[in-house]
Design a protein around this motif. Structure first.
Motif: not given
Length: 422
Positions: A254-259, A271-291
């Motif tokens: 599976x994938x594990x997501x640190x958000x 928004x050049x990274x494809x991340x969601x921005x709500x109000x004055x906050x920017x949401x980012x994430x990092x995806x890594x595999x878990x097996x």
């Protein structure tokens, strides 16, 4: 007649003596003398030693790099540009002449401020590079040519680690093989190189079952030298994932997501990274595999003749069995889990009967498992017997059960062989 031979001998001796005398006079006895040579002035046999002593170079330059010839830039992001200035100094007696040499394709050397250094003088040369690599490390070099007889060419080097804005160590998570009734823990560290702090971190999985059967703790920690090359990060987080008992058996991939969120700066207009921005906050994430793999409380230890198959069963391959055997094989069944001491193993059935037998030996208790020796025996008959595993029904079978009084786990071993008659 004798007078003739005497006369002939006399003539031979006289001729040899005369020839030796002429040769000695012309070539063997000449007074040694050295004529005049002209080389930048008059050089004679008497003053040639002084001439070479004066012509010998005794004042040579010596290169010194006060800051060393290698610069460790620590960590940089992909596509980031860097620069460093090397200092070159002359600590010898002669003039030091410098010239820019070759560089690797991803770095350049700037111009020299001074290409001739007197004794004690120093100059600077700047190296610039662009981190273009998909590797974890990056290194480049450039060459500086000199007239120092000990160092005709100096390699100026830069090196360091390449990290993204977020780095998880390890970069892939695995919990190995765990029993379905066993708890397992996976830990990781996340480093942030972002210029603004991470807030509201979460850790989720792409599998609903994994989300249901895991507890995740995320704790910030203070960076120190113990973090090694990652100590230059802006933030660090300890991540602890506890997998609870009860998951279905089978492989997990599976994938594990640190958000997380972080305050949005005034410069973040697009928004050049494809991340969601709500109000004055920017949401980012990092995806890594878990097996990993969830197995039953009863498993086996594979070996060259014993391999696992789909559904948690195993296949033992005897191969070609000649009339003299061997007709027996030994392997191990493994009990895992918190209740392994309460489980009893038994052979529920074998097929075909009269051709194959199975029996258990005395258990071997280890810290995390119990090993149960299993002996498989073939019984030769008057005819050739073949079970070649060409389809599901073309195996001999051993069915084993593990019972703790409340639940029963099963294990099936398929046996392949071609046995000659006795």
């Amino acid at each position: 007649m004798s007078r003739f031979w005497v006369l002939l001998a006399f003539v031979a001796v006289a001729g040899s003596a005369a020839g030796w005398g002429i040769n000695y006079t012309e070539f063997g006895h000449r007074p040694a003398r050295m004529g005049e040579m002209i080389y930048g002035g008059e050089v004679t046999g008497q003053n040639i030693s002084d001439f070479y002593a004066q012509a010998k170079q005794t004042k040579n330059p010596i290169v010194e790099l006060p800051g060393g010839d290698t610069f460790d830039f620590g960590t940089m992001a992909p596509e980031e540009k860097g620069r460093h200035t090397f200092v070159i100094k002359n600590v010898g007696e002669g003039d030091l002449r410098l010239r820019l040499g070759a560089t690797t394709c991803k770095c350049t050397l700037g111009t020299l401020d001074n290409d001739v250094l007197k004794t004690g003088e120093q100059t600077e040369v700047r190296m610039e590079w662009n981190v273009k690599t998909d590797q974890k490390t990056f290194g480049q070099s450039a060459q500086l040519l000199t007239n120092d007889p000990r160092h005709y060419a100096i390699d100026l080097k830069i090196e360091g680690r390449v990290v993204n804005e977020l780095e998880m160590i390890p970069d892939a998570l695995t919990f190995g093989n765990i029993s379905s009734d066993q708890e397992a823990t996976v830990t990781a560290k996340l480093y942030s190189y972002l210029d603004r702090p991470i807030e509201n971190p979460t850790f989720t999985f792409s599998s609903d079952e994994l989300n249901e059967f895991t507890d995740v703790k995320i704790e910030p920690f203070d960076l120190s030298e113990a973090d090694g090359a990652s100590s230059s990060a802006k933030q660090g987080f300890d991540i602890e994932i506890t997998i609870k008992p009860g998951m279905k058996q089978g492989a997990v991939s599976q994938n594990a997501t640190f958000s997380f969120t972080r305050p949005q700066s005034d410069s973040d207009s697009d928004d050049t990274t494809g991340d969601d921005k709500d109000g004055n906050e920017e949401r980012r994430s990092l995806v890594v595999p878990i097996t990993g793999k969830v197995v039953g409380s009863i498993t086996m230890i594979p070996n060259p003749k014993l391999t696992g198959s789909k559904g948690g069963s195993y296949i033992y391959d005897f191969g070609e069995v000649p009339p003299e055997g061997p007709f027996t094989a030994k392997t191990f069944v493994v009990l895992k889990g918190s209740d392994r001491d309460n489980r009893k193993l038994s052979i529920e059935s074998v097929e075909p009967e009269g051709v194959i037998e199975a029996s258990f030996g005395e258990n071997l208790v280890r810290s995390s498992m119990t090993l149960c020796p299993l002996e498989i025996k073939l019984i030769p008959g008057p005819q050739r017997i073949q079970r070649l595993g060409r389809n599901k029904e073309d195996y001999a079978r051993i069915q084993i059960v593990s019972d703790n009084g409340e639940s029963v786990d099963q294990l099936v071993i398929g046996v392949k062989f071609s046995m000659e008659p006795k």
